[in-house]
Write an enzyme that holds these catalytic residues in place. Sequence first.
Site, PDB file in Angstrom:
ATOM      1  CB  SER A 160      -0.936   0.020   1.217  1.00 23.90           C
ATOM      2  OG  SER A 160      -1.918  -0.972   1.094  1.00 23.90           O
ATOM      3  CG  HIS A 218      -3.727  -8.232   4.958  1.00 21.99           C
ATOM      4  ND1 HIS A 218      -2.804  -8.914   4.206  1.00 21.99           N
ATOM      5  CD2 HIS A 218      -3.600  -6.924   4.596  1.00 21.99           C
ATOM      6  CE1 HIS A 218      -2.149  -8.068   3.423  1.00 21.99           C
ATOM      7  NE2 HIS A 218      -2.614  -6.853   3.638  1.00 21.99           N
TER       8      HIS A 218
END
Lengths: 662, 662
Positions: A219, A447
């Site tokens: 990210s 996740h």
Amino acid sequence: MLSHLSLSILLLNLLLVSAQTYQRLGACPTLGCVFPPDQTDFLVGQLFDIRLEVHAPVNGTEATGNTTPNETFTLCIQKGKGNCVEAKKYFNLKSEPAVEKWNFTYYEDLFAKDEGKLTGVNVAAKAYRAPGKYQAKLSYNGGAKTVANWEVREPAKKRKAKNVLFFIGDGMTQPMITAARLIGHKSINGKYQTLMQLDQMEALGLQMTHSIDSFITDSANSATALYTGKKSTVNALNVWVDSSSDVFDDPKVETIAELFRRKTGGPVGIVSTAYIADATPAALCAHTRDRGQSASVVYEFLYNATSLDPRFDWPTSCKGPDVIFGGGAEQFIAGSGSHQGKDFYKEFQSQGYQVVYDNTQLKKVDTSKKTLGIFTTGNLAKWVDRNVLTENLKGQSNHPTGDKTDAVDQPGLKDMTLKAIDVLQARSKGKGWFMMSEAASIDKMMHALDYDRALGELLELDDTVRASIKHLEEIGELDDTLIVVTADHGHGFDVFGGADTKYLAAQTEDRKKRAAVGVYAESGLSGYQVAPGSSPTNQSVVFGAQGPNFPVQWNPRYAYAAGFGASPDRREDYIINEKGPRTPATKGSDGGYVANPSEHTVGYSVSGTLPTDQSQGVHSLQDVPVYAKGPGAEAFRGVFNSVDIFFKIADALALGKPSKRH
Amino acid sequence: MLSHLSLSILLLNLLLVSAQTYQRLGACPTLGCVFPPDQTDFLVGQLFDIRLEVHAPVNGTEATGNTTPNETFTLCIQKGKGNCVEAKKYFNLKSEPAVEKWNFTYYEDLFAKDEGKLTGVNVAAKAYRAPGKYQAKLSYNGGAKTVANWEVREPAKKRKAKNVLFFIGDGMTQPMITAARLIGHKSINGKYQTLMQLDQMEALGLQMTHSIDSFITDSANSATALYTGKKSTVNALNVWVDSSSDVFDDPKVETIAELFRRKTGGPVGIVSTAYIADATPAALCAHTRDRGQSASVVYEFLYNATSLDPRFDWPTSCKGPDVIFGGGAEQFIAGSGSHQGKDFYKEFQSQGYQVVYDNTQLKKVDTSKKTLGIFTTGNLAKWVDRNVLTENLKGQSNHPTGDKTDAVDQPGLKDMTLKAIDVLQARSKGKGWFMMSEAASIDKMMHALDYDRALGELLELDDTVRASIKHLEEIGELDDTLIVVTADHGHGFDVFGGADTKYLAAQTEDRKKRAAVGVYAESGLSGYQVAPGSSPTNQSVVFGAQGPNFPVQWNPRYAYAAGFGASPDRREDYIINEKGPRTPATKGSDGGYVANPSEHTVGYSVSGTLPTDQSQGVHSLQDVPVYAKGPGAEAFRGVFNSVDIFFKIADALALGKPSKRH
């Protein structure tokens, strides 16, 4: 929530340790390195640094016998078809920058890692500060050349959008949006009676998320692409990663927030459901190759990078965004988590900020003032826990003041975004504003393989986009605001059928439990839009306490069955984790991760496909969707690279146009 | 290739046996059934049947005590706000249709199935043939009502497109396209130097693929949606599924191919890399609830459904498509696979067709004649096997003449599509033409978890779209041709990292083998665009024998690692299956499927998430992409339902406009 922050940092460390070893230095496959690398595109006037390196491998497959790096390398810069001009002359420098020297080591592949066989590299390097457009040619080792083509894109001449509201659904993919639609909206005979707000935007696009030097991004790297128009390396924030050990001296590039500040002077807002130093909010203002430098990230929100970088003053910054809303009190409370141990609430107050700590205070802010809202330690609570399973808010000791009470009055993304609009609008005085609002925990819950919570976050994002459009219309700014919604990368999530959770729980053998999964016709209809107790084929629409556009129930007997190919060992029963976010894997006897034995105990065991040092799911390759509405929206149609998002937004704001400011 | 056909049929049988049991009848949740069901949209003048049923459950949770179905039910039809007129009067019938009666049984859920506890239902039914637009109200059981709202959409007044070229990538998703781009195209520092043709189309959209009565679709049902604008049930071709046992008497609806024929008289082409009676090509012309009726499907290409349906003459048909290219010789060779045991090559010849059996003959066809090209038994060979691993074409005994030799001279999708354009163009005499061209084995190879072959098929589709655009430009038809490329459903495939295949093979423990998977930074760069033997970071582009837009090598040391959440038990080593398409699972000692012990033996074992009666991967929920170019393309932008594709194509062709032809 603190546990999630720790997990993220752990993950980063693992990445750095086990880098796949054909990469001596990601964006530098040759022994002569130029940053910005070949294929870089710039907005006219966008600020950046140049870094040159010459590598001399001491051993390993690339060793030449000469272990001293060439120090007489030269750089020349060529514009179009002109002559290639020596850098010193081109940049009008009094003298060449000094040569810097260091060395580093790496593993060439996994076999070398198992054997502990390191490859060493000696380095000679230089750095320049250099605005402009060029072809850069590095000559080294008495004849070798590395050529980097940099393109400066033609700027838009006219500003189309006064305001930009940029939403990022972290980790959000189209398969997740389809799943969110399935559980959040009612369908009759195959026709949806309501739609996601995202389904109804003016423009639809797809963007490629890969890194400069790996096809899977994180990210930090992907936010850098979105905000600067430059691909970089995993974990890097607005720098190209050089091989020196200093995490703050890598060559920098200017972000959309810095540009917007410098060119227009308008207010900037940053909103996230993550800790505010997390990669996606951080990348608007910070410059470091290591996203884990959370304290410095918060420092860079308020001050520029000058005192962090040993080499150059960085001449631009976010200059204190007018709105910062999120979690991550650790970097504000005076102590080990904050920059130089200082009380950063006070630092912000000293720069004119009002500070708020909960949703009640948020509602009452003075919109004329710069506002810092930090609502918890770590990441904000998830939509499902704030709205449905509220008991999970207790016992967290996560109050943002650090008083060890529970942050039970946390705002959601919608609360924060609507209030941020009001502050920015009040402070813009007609200049227009720029805001980034992030639904961070789509990613965090994916996740954790906690698909239910991830989809809850996604529905909250959709609800926030819907409410923002309505609010902008009410205050008369809708027609002047470009709204862009996209993601930074994906996870390989998809729904593959239904699951009869009652039947699954009633079986005792794992292989028999799998018979509860219904594929094709047996997937049936969505049980999430049916009031608890009634039949899945009951056609009456009953909304839950959370209003329309969300599930009526979260634990129907007939649940969706989903997953992805990249997982640790885990157990699956397709039932929402009622006690808070999921922890799918825990350490096993061999030191690697195994299925968490205390979770989803009625489910069946599934072996993983990931390295056993991974405790969670990982990011994936797929292009992610882009939605846009408002002035400039049409540019977001079709398939393009992630870096193009920066240019499309910059064009809508005409940030490449020469301006009288700075 | 025969083995794949057999597998497909086996799969269908499994579906029918294990239907999830809250579905007494998919699209009829109440005891009074109306087909077309509520929420159905029609094109003006599109032909369809009506079926009414009243159910009386004998036992089970819905039993009322009365086991005799009400036979005095009535149907009235209401236009807009007018009166609800009795069906007999509305349709101007001499008498009401006769009441038909039957009964059927089903399991209410998986517990009932395990106990063998069947629920019985007695049925009374009627059927009408009924063109028009209405609200239909069924009254039954002395007061109960089922209301179905049917919308007739406003037709386009002007024909925009002369020709329509409609590509279907069966099972193709955006994550697959991203992966195909990764292996088929070269990227430097994060910027692709070439792109997929799909990336460059004029319009991008996304469509929702769900069924009328389940959120996961199959290819029959989804093709029905694309070609008729009507959602239906798994395994159904252009009918709504009633509860009678006859597979040919279900209420029918007219397809785009039938409409195009009836309204314009222009030529129609059907091209597929599957056996030609497979669902996606079949659905252009056939009408049956059971896609497994392959012999009848081929019959319906040539003749209309009249002799198949015991009740009505079906007044429209494909009238012998001008081009049919694909596999599936079993339905043409006289014998057990063909309709009434007849030689269907001869049947086609008797209707004026020339017949070709290989690529050499295909190249030489007389483009002025209707052409049948059947190139193999079963499905066509895969692109990888035709172009890279050509030894796999041998020993198949699959020649389309049935002479037991090998079909080694099979054309690819591009060969077939370009030749089909020429035949259609020659035969259209300015009227314009309609063609569907299917890349069928993207889906078939994803089912087999043979990701490499699936991506090869996808790259072949992309190459075919590119070549078709070029060819249409050369013959001066590009500006008059609407090209649409989409899929019918997805598989939850995604790339989650790289794999060091050499390291994986060298380890002996499964958990250690998993360390070969590289995530994030360790995913590295694509090894598929590097010539064998050179470094993955070598920047020189070397194309393989197959030209650009395909991998330079198919078995790099650093491969992509991919998978999906819905799998049988299997072994993974991320190496291409060199001996032909993969068979991931075989029957185990408990009668269910386990990982095929003789496949990918250097890989690690992964347990599945699917019921153990599934030998392959399954379809998934995600919206699939739509790409369009040419006149009418702009209508395909944004997010919409699969059924809308039919209306958008029909509008581009103005098929809803009243015409002088029938």
